[in-house]
Design a protein around this motif. Structure first.
Motif, PDB file in Angstrom:
ATOM      1  N   LEU A   9       0.804  -1.225   0.000  1.00  0.00           N
ATOM      2  CA  LEU A   9       0.000   0.000   0.000  1.00  0.00           C
ATOM      3  C   LEU A   9       0.835   1.272   0.000  1.00  0.00           C
ATOM      4  CD1 LEU A   9      -2.848  -0.874   2.518  1.00  0.00           C
ATOM      5  CD2 LEU A   9      -2.970  -0.765   0.016  1.00  0.00           C
ATOM      6  N   LEU A  10       1.936   1.268   0.722  1.00  0.00           N
ATOM      7  CA  LEU A  10       2.668   2.512   0.947  1.00  0.00           C
ATOM      8  C   LEU A  10       3.964   2.648   0.160  1.00  0.00           C
ATOM      9  CD1 LEU A  10       2.126   2.733   4.812  1.00  0.00           C
ATOM     10  CD2 LEU A  10       0.785   3.812   2.992  1.00  0.00           C
ATOM     11  N   ARG A  11       4.491   1.543  -0.380  1.00  0.00           N
ATOM     12  CA  ARG A  11       5.800   1.647  -1.032  1.00  0.00           C
ATOM     13  C   ARG A  11       5.865   1.106  -2.453  1.00  0.00           C
ATOM     14  NH1 ARG A  11      10.576   2.453   1.285  1.00  0.00           N
ATOM     15  NH2 ARG A  11      11.437   0.608   0.317  1.00  0.00           N
ATOM     16  N   ASP A  12       4.966   0.208  -2.851  1.00  0.00           N
ATOM     17  CA  ASP A  12       5.025  -0.329  -4.215  1.00  0.00           C
ATOM     18  C   ASP A  12       4.835   0.791  -5.241  1.00  0.00           C
ATOM     19  OD1 ASP A  12       5.544  -2.945  -3.568  1.00  0.00           O
ATOM     20  OD2 ASP A  12       3.655  -3.736  -4.321  1.00  0.00           O
ATOM     21  N   ASP A  13       5.172   0.495  -6.482  1.00  0.00           N
ATOM     22  CA  ASP A  13       4.963   1.465  -7.554  1.00  0.00           C
ATOM     23  C   ASP A  13       3.507   1.865  -7.604  1.00  0.00           C
ATOM     24  OD1 ASP A  13       7.631   1.383  -8.259  1.00  0.00           O
ATOM     25  OD2 ASP A  13       7.337  -0.143  -9.810  1.00  0.00           O
ATOM     26  N   ASN A  14       3.277   3.150  -7.778  1.00  0.00           N
ATOM     27  CA  ASN A  14       1.939   3.693  -7.727  1.00  0.00           C
ATOM     28  C   ASN A  14       1.968   5.081  -8.329  1.00  0.00           C
ATOM     29  OD1 ASN A  14      -0.547   4.939  -6.529  1.00  0.00           O
ATOM     30  ND2 ASN A  14      -0.608   3.022  -5.377  1.00  0.00           N
ATOM     31  N   ILE A  15       0.826   5.568  -8.753  1.00  0.00           N
ATOM     32  CA  ILE A  15       0.748   6.940  -9.254  1.00  0.00           C
ATOM     33  C   ILE A  15       0.959   7.918  -8.108  1.00  0.00           C
ATOM     34  CG2 ILE A  15      -0.719   8.641 -10.409  1.00  0.00           C
ATOM     35  CD1 ILE A  15      -2.164   6.187 -11.716  1.00  0.00           C
ATOM     36  N   LEU A  16       0.345   7.629  -6.971  1.00  0.00           N
ATOM     37  CA  LEU A  16       0.565   8.457  -5.794  1.00  0.00           C
ATOM     38  C   LEU A  16       1.980   8.223  -5.283  1.00  0.00           C
ATOM     39  CD1 LEU A  16      -2.748   7.886  -3.790  1.00  0.00           C
ATOM     40  CD2 LEU A  16      -2.031   9.990  -4.930  1.00  0.00           C
ATOM     41  N   SER A  17       2.622   9.291  -4.883  1.00  0.00           N
ATOM     42  CA  SER A  17       3.978   9.131  -4.360  1.00  0.00           C
ATOM     43  C   SER A  17       3.929   8.429  -3.004  1.00  0.00           C
ATOM     44  CB  SER A  17       4.644  10.507  -4.208  1.00  0.00           C
ATOM     45  OG  SER A  17       4.101  11.199  -3.096  1.00  0.00           O
ATOM     46  N   ARG A  18       5.074   7.914  -2.598  1.00  0.00           N
ATOM     47  CA  ARG A  18       5.162   7.281  -1.285  1.00  0.00           C
ATOM     48  C   ARG A  18       4.834   8.295  -0.187  1.00  0.00           C
ATOM     49  NH1 ARG A  18      10.612   3.543  -2.045  1.00  0.00           N
ATOM     50  NH2 ARG A  18       9.608   1.977  -3.373  1.00  0.00           N
ATOM     51  N   GLY A  19       5.293   9.506  -0.364  1.00  0.00           N
ATOM     52  CA  GLY A  19       5.006  10.556   0.619  1.00  0.00           C
ATOM     53  C   GLY A  19       3.525  10.863   0.723  1.00  0.00           C
ATOM     54  N   GLU A  20       2.834  10.877  -0.410  1.00  0.00           N
ATOM     55  CA  GLU A  20       1.389  11.122  -0.388  1.00  0.00           C
ATOM     56  C   GLU A  20       0.638   9.979   0.290  1.00  0.00           C
ATOM     57  OE1 GLU A  20       0.778  13.801  -4.423  1.00  0.00           O
ATOM     58  OE2 GLU A  20       1.063  11.625  -4.624  1.00  0.00           O
ATOM     59  N   ARG A  21       1.059   8.751   0.016  1.00  0.00           N
ATOM     60  CA  ARG A  21       0.393   7.603   0.645  1.00  0.00           C
ATOM     61  C   ARG A  21       0.648   7.569   2.145  1.00  0.00           C
ATOM     62  NH1 ARG A  21       2.583   3.043  -3.005  1.00  0.00           N
ATOM     63  NH2 ARG A  21       4.008   4.657  -3.686  1.00  0.00           N
TER      64      ARG A  21
ATOM     65  N   ALA B 202      -1.043   8.867   7.798  1.00  0.00           N
ATOM     66  CA  ALA B 202      -0.879   9.747   8.957  1.00  0.00           C
ATOM     67  C   ALA B 202      -2.170  10.506   9.253  1.00  0.00           C
ATOM     68  CB  ALA B 202       0.273  10.726   8.711  1.00  0.00           C
ATOM     69  N   TYR B 203      -2.852  10.966   8.209  1.00  0.00           N
ATOM     70  CA  TYR B 203      -4.090  11.731   8.394  1.00  0.00           C
ATOM     71  C   TYR B 203      -5.184  10.864   9.019  1.00  0.00           C
ATOM     72  CZ  TYR B 203      -8.246  14.468   7.349  1.00  0.00           C
ATOM     73  OH  TYR B 203      -9.430  15.157   7.449  1.00  0.00           O
ATOM     74  N   VAL B 204      -5.373   9.677   8.507  1.00  0.00           N
ATOM     75  CA  VAL B 204      -6.386   8.776   9.072  1.00  0.00           C
ATOM     76  C   VAL B 204      -6.019   8.424  10.511  1.00  0.00           C
ATOM     77  CG1 VAL B 204      -7.384   6.453   8.896  1.00  0.00           C
ATOM     78  CG2 VAL B 204      -7.172   7.884   6.857  1.00  0.00           C
ATOM     79  N   SER B 205      -4.743   8.188  10.768  1.00  0.00           N
ATOM     80  CA  SER B 205      -4.304   7.875  12.130  1.00  0.00           C
ATOM     81  C   SER B 205      -4.532   9.061  13.065  1.00  0.00           C
ATOM     82  CB  SER B 205      -2.833   7.467  12.128  1.00  0.00           C
ATOM     83  OG  SER B 205      -2.650   6.305  11.342  1.00  0.00           O
ATOM     84  N   TYR B 206      -4.359  10.262  12.544  1.00  0.00           N
ATOM     85  CA  TYR B 206      -4.665  11.468  13.322  1.00  0.00           C
ATOM     86  C   TYR B 206      -6.161  11.518  13.643  1.00  0.00           C
ATOM     87  CZ  TYR B 206      -5.917  16.357  13.999  1.00  0.00           C
ATOM     88  OH  TYR B 206      -6.466  17.521  14.478  1.00  0.00           O
ATOM     89  N   LEU B 207      -7.001  11.280  12.645  1.00  0.00           N
ATOM     90  CA  LEU B 207      -8.445  11.293  12.877  1.00  0.00           C
ATOM     91  C   LEU B 207      -8.850  10.234  13.905  1.00  0.00           C
ATOM     92  CD1 LEU B 207      -9.827  11.752   9.248  1.00  0.00           C
ATOM     93  CD2 LEU B 207      -9.597  13.500  11.040  1.00  0.00           C
ATOM     94  N   ASN B 208      -8.131   9.121  13.927  1.00  0.00           N
ATOM     95  CA  ASN B 208      -8.401   8.054  14.893  1.00  0.00           C
ATOM     96  C   ASN B 208      -7.711   8.294  16.234  1.00  0.00           C
ATOM     97  OD1 ASN B 208     -10.150   6.363  13.440  1.00  0.00           O
ATOM     98  ND2 ASN B 208      -8.428   5.505  12.293  1.00  0.00           N
ATOM     99  N   ASP B 209      -6.980   9.403  16.355  1.00  0.00           N
ATOM    100  CA  ASP B 209      -6.286   9.764  17.579  1.00  0.00           C
ATOM    101  C   ASP B 209      -5.283   8.695  18.002  1.00  0.00           C
ATOM    102  OD1 ASP B 209      -5.644  11.460  19.710  1.00  0.00           O
ATOM    103  OD2 ASP B 209      -7.133  10.551  21.035  1.00  0.00           O
ATOM    104  N   CYS B 210      -4.612   8.099  17.018  1.00  0.00           N
ATOM    105  CA  CYS B 210      -3.575   7.101  17.289  1.00  0.00           C
ATOM    106  C   CYS B 210      -2.218   7.803  17.200  1.00  0.00           C
ATOM    107  CB  CYS B 210      -3.670   5.947  16.286  1.00  0.00           C
ATOM    108  SG  CYS B 210      -2.447   4.652  16.589  1.00  0.00           S
ATOM    109  N   LEU B 211      -1.687   8.184  18.352  1.00  0.00           N
ATOM    110  CA  LEU B 211      -0.447   8.957  18.406  1.00  0.00           C
ATOM    111  C   LEU B 211       0.705   8.240  17.715  1.00  0.00           C
ATOM    112  CD1 LEU B 211       1.218  11.386  19.344  1.00  0.00           C
ATOM    113  CD2 LEU B 211       1.564  10.173  21.517  1.00  0.00           C
ATOM    114  N   PHE B 212       0.875   6.961  18.007  1.00  0.00           N
ATOM    115  CA  PHE B 212       2.006   6.235  17.432  1.00  0.00           C
ATOM    116  C   PHE B 212       1.952   6.241  15.905  1.00  0.00           C
ATOM    117  CE2 PHE B 212       4.219   2.471  15.887  1.00  0.00           C
ATOM    118  CZ  PHE B 212       5.467   2.661  16.462  1.00  0.00           C
ATOM    119  N   CYS B 213       0.838   5.820  15.334  1.00  0.00           N
ATOM    120  CA  CYS B 213       0.752   5.693  13.873  1.00  0.00           C
ATOM    121  C   CYS B 213       0.791   7.045  13.163  1.00  0.00           C
ATOM    122  CB  CYS B 213      -0.507   4.924  13.472  1.00  0.00           C
ATOM    123  SG  CYS B 213      -0.490   3.189  13.992  1.00  0.00           S
ATOM    124  N   GLN B 214       0.109   8.056  13.702  1.00  0.00           N
ATOM    125  CA  GLN B 214       0.149   9.355  13.041  1.00  0.00           C
ATOM    126  C   GLN B 214       1.557   9.933  13.071  1.00  0.00           C
ATOM    127  OE1 GLN B 214      -1.520  12.992  15.026  1.00  0.00           O
ATOM    128  NE2 GLN B 214      -2.358  11.493  16.459  1.00  0.00           N
TER     129      GLN B 214
END
Length: 188
Positions: free
Chosen positions: A36-48, A53-65
């Motif tokens: 999901l986060l590193r394979d070849d993709n149109i979206l950059s690795r940074g965007e993925r 990070a954004y979803v983890s922030y919304l879930n209030d998961c400090l470690f993952c965000q």
């Protein structure tokens, strides 16, 4: 203190301690993250990583965000200000309209899959998103809801402070997830 007894708990925060506790599950979880986060993709690795990070922030998961925010920063050459902008209000952040539309979709997935609307999908397409990007955004968001609930549902600990995660971001950028060994750093 985690709700279960984890090996070397004080040295392994978040998902790392859980992967050390149940190593047979770490390989498939890391393989999913790798695809999901590193394979070849149109979206950059940074965007993925930003979506994670954004979803983890919304879930209030400090470690993952924090970990995935640091990885996004490493890929994008950011000092943390872009991730802060995204968390505060992605609609005003210095990201493309396509990324804003994908973050909108990710935020809806975080609430529940049925919260994604056809209008959001249309807006993403109008902003240039292709079906693979829409698909992967939904899957990243859904997967990180699972990862976040795994980490927080077992009461793992997370270091506080941006500086505690920079090395994790660098490791992810340089080594990825597939071969990640949660005990590697303490076996030395």
């Amino acid at each position: 203190m985690a709700y279960i007894v984890l090996p070397e708990e004080d040295n392994l925060p978040g998902i790392r301690g859980l992967m050390a506790f149940r190593p047979e599950t770490s390989a498939p979880l890391n393989a999913l993250a790798e695809v999901l986060l590193r394979d070849d993709n149109i979206l950059s690795r940074g965007e993925r990583e930003m979506i994670a990070a954004y979803v983890s922030y919304l879930n209030d998961c400090l470690f993952c965000q924090s970990v995935h925010g640091a990885a996004s920063e490493c890929y994008l050459g950011d000092d943390g200000s872009l991730i802060r902008q995204v968390k505060e209000d992605f609609r005003r952040a210095s990201v493309s309209d396509k990324m804003k539309s994908l973050l909108s979709i990710a935020g809806s997935v975080q609430k529940g899959g049925k919260h994604v609307t056809s209008e959001q999908i249309d807006a993403a397409r109008e902003a240039g998103a292709q079906d693979i990007e829409i698909h992967d955004t939904v899957l990243i968001a859904a997967s990180f809801c699972m990862f976040n609930r795994y980490v927080d549902g077992l009461g793992t600990w997370a270091p506080v402070g941006h500086d505690k995660y920079v090395s994790s971001g660098i490791r992810i950028r340089d080594e990825g997830y597939a071969g990640f060994d949660p005990l590697k750093s303490i076996r030395k």
